[in-house]
Write an enzyme that holds these catalytic residues in place. Structure first.
Site, PDB file in Angstrom:
ATOM      1  N   TYR A  21       0.884  -1.427   0.182  1.00 49.02           N
ATOM      2  CA  TYR A  21      -0.134  -0.078   0.071  1.00 49.02           C
ATOM      3  C   TYR A  21       1.258   1.460   0.141  1.00 49.02           C
ATOM      4  O   TYR A  21       1.472   1.351   0.904  1.00 49.02           O
ATOM      5  CB  TYR A  21      -0.886   0.183   1.682  1.00 49.02           C
ATOM      6  CG  TYR A  21      -2.128   0.955   1.361  1.00 49.02           C
ATOM      7  CD1 TYR A  21      -2.401   1.850   0.343  1.00 49.02           C
ATOM      8  CD2 TYR A  21      -2.083   1.792   2.623  1.00 49.02           C
ATOM      9  CE1 TYR A  21      -4.202   2.037   0.685  1.00 49.02           C
ATOM     10  CE2 TYR A  21      -3.058   2.652   2.737  1.00 49.02           C
ATOM     11  CZ  TYR A  21      -4.060   3.464   1.624  1.00 49.02           C
ATOM     12  OH  TYR A  21      -5.052   4.123   2.055  1.00 49.02           O
ATOM     13  N   TYR A 175     -11.703  -5.429   6.923  1.00 50.10           N
ATOM     14  CA  TYR A 175     -10.550  -4.553   7.491  1.00 50.10           C
ATOM     15  C   TYR A 175     -10.619  -3.357   8.526  1.00 50.10           C
ATOM     16  O   TYR A 175     -10.146  -3.886   9.371  1.00 50.10           O
ATOM     17  CB  TYR A 175      -9.710  -4.526   5.825  1.00 50.10           C
ATOM     18  CG  TYR A 175      -8.759  -3.523   7.042  1.00 50.10           C
ATOM     19  CD1 TYR A 175      -7.555  -4.524   7.140  1.00 50.10           C
ATOM     20  CD2 TYR A 175      -8.188  -1.829   6.872  1.00 50.10           C
ATOM     21  CE1 TYR A 175      -6.204  -3.759   7.568  1.00 50.10           C
ATOM     22  CE2 TYR A 175      -7.173  -1.295   7.224  1.00 50.10           C
ATOM     23  CZ  TYR A 175      -5.998  -2.042   7.634  1.00 50.10           C
ATOM     24  OH  TYR A 175      -5.022  -1.753   8.045  1.00 50.10           O
ATOM     25  N   HIS A 176     -11.325  -2.166   8.248  1.00 54.91           N
ATOM     26  CA  HIS A 176     -12.074  -1.359   8.797  1.00 54.91           C
ATOM     27  C   HIS A 176     -12.681  -1.191   9.810  1.00 54.91           C
ATOM     28  O   HIS A 176     -12.189  -0.384  10.819  1.00 54.91           O
ATOM     29  CB  HIS A 176     -11.897  -0.267   7.802  1.00 54.91           C
ATOM     30  CG  HIS A 176     -10.750  -0.074   6.579  1.00 54.91           C
ATOM     31  ND1 HIS A 176     -11.614  -0.924   5.572  1.00 54.91           N
ATOM     32  CD2 HIS A 176      -9.984   0.547   6.049  1.00 54.91           C
ATOM     33  CE1 HIS A 176     -10.630  -0.495   4.702  1.00 54.91           C
ATOM     34  NE2 HIS A 176      -9.940   0.397   5.419  1.00 54.91           N
ATOM     35  N   LYS A 546     -11.992  15.909  15.164  1.00 55.66           N
ATOM     36  CA  LYS A 546     -10.520  15.985  14.388  1.00 55.66           C
ATOM     37  C   LYS A 546     -10.507  16.839  13.434  1.00 55.66           C
ATOM     38  O   LYS A 546     -11.835  17.421  12.367  1.00 55.66           O
ATOM     39  CB  LYS A 546     -10.621  14.620  14.195  1.00 55.66           C
ATOM     40  CG  LYS A 546     -10.851  13.554  14.847  1.00 55.66           C
ATOM     41  CD  LYS A 546     -10.914  12.438  14.417  1.00 55.66           C
ATOM     42  CE  LYS A 546     -10.320  11.400  13.223  1.00 55.66           C
ATOM     43  NZ  LYS A 546      -7.981  11.676  13.163  1.00 55.66           N
ATOM     44  N   ASP A 550      -8.697  13.569   7.826  1.00 52.85           N
ATOM     45  CA  ASP A 550      -8.569  12.535   8.493  1.00 52.85           C
ATOM     46  C   ASP A 550      -9.721  11.737   9.654  1.00 52.85           C
ATOM     47  O   ASP A 550     -10.394  12.709  10.226  1.00 52.85           O
ATOM     48  CB  ASP A 550      -7.207  12.604   9.673  1.00 52.85           C
ATOM     49  CG  ASP A 550      -7.355  10.667  10.533  1.00 52.85           C
ATOM     50  OD1 ASP A 550      -7.552   9.874   9.467  1.00 52.85           O
ATOM     51  OD2 ASP A 550      -6.451  10.860  11.711  1.00 52.85           O
ATOM     52  N   HIS A 552     -10.458   8.863  10.907  1.00 54.08           N
ATOM     53  CA  HIS A 552      -9.877   7.411  11.765  1.00 54.08           C
ATOM     54  C   HIS A 552     -10.461   8.661  12.720  1.00 54.08           C
ATOM     55  O   HIS A 552      -9.689   8.936  13.963  1.00 54.08           O
ATOM     56  CB  HIS A 552      -8.397   6.948  11.681  1.00 54.08           C
ATOM     57  CG  HIS A 552      -8.175   6.658  11.201  1.00 54.08           C
ATOM     58  ND1 HIS A 552      -8.191   6.797   9.284  1.00 54.08           N
ATOM     59  CD2 HIS A 552      -8.406   5.324  10.167  1.00 54.08           C
ATOM     60  CE1 HIS A 552      -8.022   6.053   8.741  1.00 54.08           C
ATOM     61  NE2 HIS A 552      -7.866   4.704   9.057  1.00 54.08           N
TER      62      HIS A 552
END
Lengths: 684, 327
Positions: A21, A175-176, A546, A550, A552
């Site tokens: 990646y 995945y996430h 945040k 981003d 996350h």
């Protein structure tokens, strides 16, 4: 017996596709990196786009500040895509793109770049991630509300099945979900529910299953859906999880979509193994974690990954350098070429333990899928699933804090020698030159001034018409590809659609989270908060948010929940905030402290900008910062006015809270002293 | 420029919107010195000091969770700003107070331009009393109505919520979504007080919303209530029904303010007296109330006061009588 069950395969299996990646700085720099990686034996590309590209903003947008070229490559128009793929034969390459909200756009740019190389679309192979539900749940790079987002996905599926038949238009991502704290059962159930939502939408679009154009088209659609999964360090259970997913997938194909061809029923997945469990403390330990996690997806032939990319050992420290990524590629190559893993049939076949584990996971997943179905399917159940994930992650953190879950080097066996791996000036990570952002902006302006503006305006107007049509007659890919050819930019394509579709903020999931710790465990902290409240006159109020692009939000969410449990009023602002927004909120809300979280590496630009905006608005409350902040950046942040910096090694959130309470207390004391000083002066 | 209560009150009177954050900090504080300052602030913006009722329109917006209130408020905010009206929003979050703390997530769902100085949004936790509006929220609404054209109080709930909000808002809007039969049941059974405006969201769903609106109208008619303004809205782009809803608010304001603001003055006076009684009871309990001759005695006492007095002044009056009774 041994004749029926040969010990060895007649021929050694071909290895899975190996990717890294990668992408950063500029299209040109990333192209050089890709070519080097291919020379090292990598067999496919995995493009990491920067956050502005992922969320649909041009590099000169206010929200893009500090994010350009950080976590990936900026691609603003077909010129950038051509530079990114320069010298790479797209007819032979297999390219995976981690792109979601803007997937239709990036695929269009890729198709146009291939055209320019003389490669027709039906030769293209690869994957666009294109899974929006998990963006709402876990990753945060969405751009449009759920309904039009699902339309874009369905349009892409319908378009690629016909015109780009070797392309995987969507990678359903579990995945996430694991990165956001999902248990194996949740990971299976939510990914499968997500797939159902996508397939249902696609079925409507392609008109398969009866009255449609081609009754067999759902076979093909189903066969083109692939998954992107995660694997944690509990690698036996993780392997069982993948076997369970294979079973559910086949079942789903047969029963819900009438798929019969076994090739189309096969569960195909790519994988990036777990990053959540990688530690900042003693980061060399991450190498063995990554190796074990890779075993989860390679060990059993019955559920082996088609494509693998491994994280680097230093991901909890910052961005990995090419050398770090090479190390991870070599792990794959040792597994595939040195070990005997590819020589045997499925080694778990007939294992009672494995079968029982799979059955257990299936039972749990089926029950959880039923709950999602009761909510009306995955799209409607986003708030439910989000809250469930926040809750699972809260429990995970609690177990680590309590020492119930051992993390070597972090909450146990913490004594260590000094690591030579992080001894260099940069602390063993990649640092992107902040000057590149200005250069990228400059390049973009030049691109805009040199193109045929009328053609771009016309193409965008056509796109707006197609998007605004209530009956959604036209496939949006057609107008999107035309806009890509005309030279439109990522920000223009997205803005056009935002104006038609409206914008959206995903649920935060924090409101419903259960108490993070027992009253006993929180006791002392709560007393400290109560004393602080006494002194302030108001309940201590914290703003958590945040800045930047981003998405996350795990860390921010867990801080918010714990602050609430400690007895504070928490204004949770969520993701994608500009410095001006944070300053306005802090001022209007009258907060005592501001907690900011950044994981994208843009803290050096964004945090000082936020502090400047706050002070300009007259807010003097202390600012604390959490995230992936390299050691050498802590001092400059402190100099910019940050009261405290917390990084992944500060896993004990209660301790962070007590620190914040102390910081607010000191700030209040200072304010009182200043006020007293001022009135004393006034009296004199 | 004083940061003291009276100074902040004077700034609000001068429509200095930048005084709002500090005013709220003061009104929310329980520190004794701050309480005094807060009383001074409220005195400054009381009808007695102003010589008239504050001119801002206080609108309560309430409804069950998940019906789309925040999205609707984003669209309304935008429309009010287009009309150049300044807007303050008090988002009251119902999140449980099991630890004393609260998670205030509403703000994140309301879209606004951070550079716009004529918008003020403040989130507060619901009062410690079960489901009630805190004393701070009530006084904040009264103070902000001096400076802002529109003051919105957003609460969550059905049943008690609109009764609570009716104690402080000039206009109460209840927001429901199609298919919320429970709300109709509440209306019919009288659990829920009839709002001034009833909004059905998600009009983009088409027929479902149309029939939901029809059911609402039928229920209201069966209750003999014809003055409630009902409207179906969609907050999805392009929003629909918003102009009609704004018209509904304005229409109700006209009704309140005709005949020399008779109805507005009556409502607000009632609200201030009710608030004073609540605050007094929270402080001194049923025992305190008994000393004043129970609720009726206290109400009679309040009725004898200057109608322009602010809530702390009214509470002080009750406390003086209590002290006299206990002497």
């Amino acid at each position: 017996m041994s004749g029926e069950h040969p010990v060895r395969l007649p021929e050694r299996d071909r290895p899975w596709m190996m990717r890294t990646y990668a992408g950063h700085s500029t299209a040109k720099a990333s192209n050089e990196l890709y070519r080097r990686n291919l020379e090292k034996g990598q067999t496919g590309l995995s493009v990491a786009f920067d956050l502005p590209t992922q969320t649909g903003y041009d590099p000169d947008d206010e929200l893009a500040r500090g994010e350009v070229g950080k976590v990936g490559v900026p691609v603003s128009h077909r010129g950038d895509m051509a530079a990114l793929m320069d010298g790479i034969p797209l007819g032979e390459m297999n390219t995976s793109m981690t792109i979601n909200a803007t997937a239709a756009w990036l695929l269009a740019l890729y198709i146009v770049a291939a055209e320019e190389q003389g490669v027709p679309a039906d030769k293209l192979q690869g994957t666009t991630q294109n899974d929006i539900i998990k963006e709402f749940l876990a990753r945060g790079t969405y751009a449009f509300p759920p309904a039009p987002s699902m339309r874009l996905i369905a349009d892409m599926i319908a378009y690629t099945v016909e015109h780009v038949p070797k392309w995987n238009p969507i990678n359903i991502c579990s995945y996430h979900l694991q990165e956001a704290g999902a248990t194996p059962v949740q990971e299976i159930a939510y990914a499968m529910s997500n797939a159902i939502a996508v397939l249902d939408a696609a079925r409507e679009r392609v008109g398969g299953g009866g009255g449609g154009r081609d009754p067999k088209i759902m076979e093909q659609v189903f066969g083109r859906i692939s998954f992107f999964v995660n694997a944690g360090v509990r690698f036996i259970e993780e392997h069982a999880k993948l076997r369970a997913m294979s079973i559910l997938w086949e079942e789903l194909g047969r029963e819900r979509y009438g798929v019969e061809d076994p090739r189309h029923l096969r569960f195909r997945y790519g994988v990036q193994v777990n990053s959540l469990g990688l530690t900042e403390a003693q980061p060399e330990n991450n190498v063995q974690r990554i190796v074990l996690e890779a075993l989860a997806v390679t060990l059993g032939r019955g559920a082996r990954a088609r494509a693998i990319q491994l994280p680097a050992w230093n991901e909890a420290l910052g961005l990995p350098r090419p050398w770090d990524q090479q190390w991870s590629l070599r792990i794959q190559q040792v597994l595939a070429y040195e070990t005997d893993i590819l020589e045997y049939p499925d080694i778990f076949e007939g294992s009672k333990v494995m079968d029982a584990l799979v059955a257990e996971l299936l039972e749990g997943a089926r029950a959880e899928m039923a709950v999602v179905a009761e909510h009306g399917g995955a799209v409607e159940a986003v708030p439910y699933m989000k809250a469930a994930l926040v809750d699972s992650h809260r429990e995970r953190i609690r177990r680590i804090e309590a020492g119930e879950q051992v993390v070597v080097g972090q909450n146990r066996f913490t004594e260590t020698e000094v690591s030579p791996l992080t001894a260099d000036a940069e602390g063993g990570i990649l640092v992107v030159d902040p000057a590149l952002e200005a250069q990228q902006v400059e390049n973009l302006r030049r691109w805009r001034s040199e193109r045929d503006q009328t053609a771009v305006d016309d193409a965008l107007a056509r796109l707006a018409d197609a998007a605004g049509d209530a009956d959604a007659e036209e496939n949006l890919m057609v107008a999107t590809i035309a806009a890509a050819r005309a030279g439109a930019t990522t920000g223009e394509w997205s803005r056009t659609l935002r104006e038609v579709f409206g914008s959206y903020r995903a649920p935060t999931g924090v409101g419903e989270a259960a108490a993070s710790l027992s009253t006993g465990e929180l006791g002392e902290l709560r007393d400290e908060v109560a004393r602080l409240q006494e002194r302030l006159g108001r309940r201590p109020k914290i703003l958590v948010g945040k800045p930047g692009l981003d998405g996350h939000s795990n860390g921010a969410e867990q801080i918010a929940v714990r602050a609430r449990d400690a007895g504070m009023d928490v204004v949770y602002e969520g993701i994608r905030l500009t410095p001006a927004q944070i300053a306005a909120s802090a001022l209007q809300e009258g907060v005592h402290v501001i907690g900011l979280s950044i994981l994208s590496g843009s803290h050096r630009e964004l945090i000082p900008a936020v502090i400047e905006a706050l002070r300009e608005a007259g807010v003097n409350a202390p600012v604390v910062v959490g995230g992936i902040i390299p050691e050498q950046d802590v001092a400059p942040l402190r100099e910019a006015g940050v009261a405290a910096v917390y990084t992944p090694k500060d896993f004990d959130i209660t301790r962070i809270m007590r620190d914040i309470v102390a910081i607010v207390g000191e700030d209040a004391e200072r304010a009182t002293a200043t006020a007293a000083g001022a009135s004393a002066n006034g009296a004199a | 420029m004083s940061a003291g209560g009276a100074g902040l009150g004077a700034r609000l009177r001068a429509r200095d919107l930048s005084a709002a954050p500090a005013a709220l900090n003061l009104l929310e504080s329980t520190a004794p010195s701050h309480r005094e300052q807060a009383a001074a602030l409220l005195r400054e913006v009381s009808p007695a000091s102003l010589g008239h009722e504050p001119s801002g329109h206080v609108i309560g917006v309430t409804g069950p969770p998940g019906v789309g209130k925040s999205t609707l408020l984003s669209v309304l905010l935008h429309s009010w700003r287009e009309q150049q009206r300044s807007v303050a929003m008090l988002a009251v979050d119902p999140s449980s107070r099991h630890s004393g703390g609260s998670l205030l997530g509403d703000r994140a769902r309301i879209e606004f331009d951070p550079a716009d100085r004529e918008v003020f949004i403040r989130s507060t936790a619901a009062g410690d009393r079960l489901g009630g509006l805190s004393s701070a929220t009530r006084s904040a609404a009264q103070a902000l109505a001096v400076a802002f054209d529109v003051v919105v109080i957003e609460t969550v709930g059905v049943g008690q919520a609109e009764t609570e909000i009716a104690e402080v808002a000039d206009t109460v809007a209840v927001v429901v979504q199609p298919g919320s039969g429970d709300v109709l049941q509440f209306l019919k059974s009288g659990i829920m007080e009839i709002p001034d405006v009833l909004v059905v969201t998600k009009a983009d769903l088409g027929q479902v919303a149309v029939s939901a609106l029809r059911d609402v109208n039928a229920s209201l008619r069966s209750l003999g209530k014809r003055s409630t303004w009902t409207v179906a809205v969609s907050s999805l782009p392009p929003p629909t029904g918003i102009d009609e809803l704004m018209q509904g608010f304005d229409q109700h304001w006209l009704e309140l303010t005709r005949d020399g603001q008779r109805e507005l003055i009556r409502r607000r006076l009632r609200a201030r007296r009710a608030a004073a009684l609540t605050d007094f009871t929270v402080e001194h309990g049923q025992r305190g109330l008994r000393a004043l001759g129970d609720r009726r005695g206290a109400e009679a006492l309040l009725a004898g006061q200057d109608p322009g007095l602010d809530v702390p002044a009214l509470v002080a009056t009750l406390e003086r009588s209590l002290a006299a009774a206990e002497r």
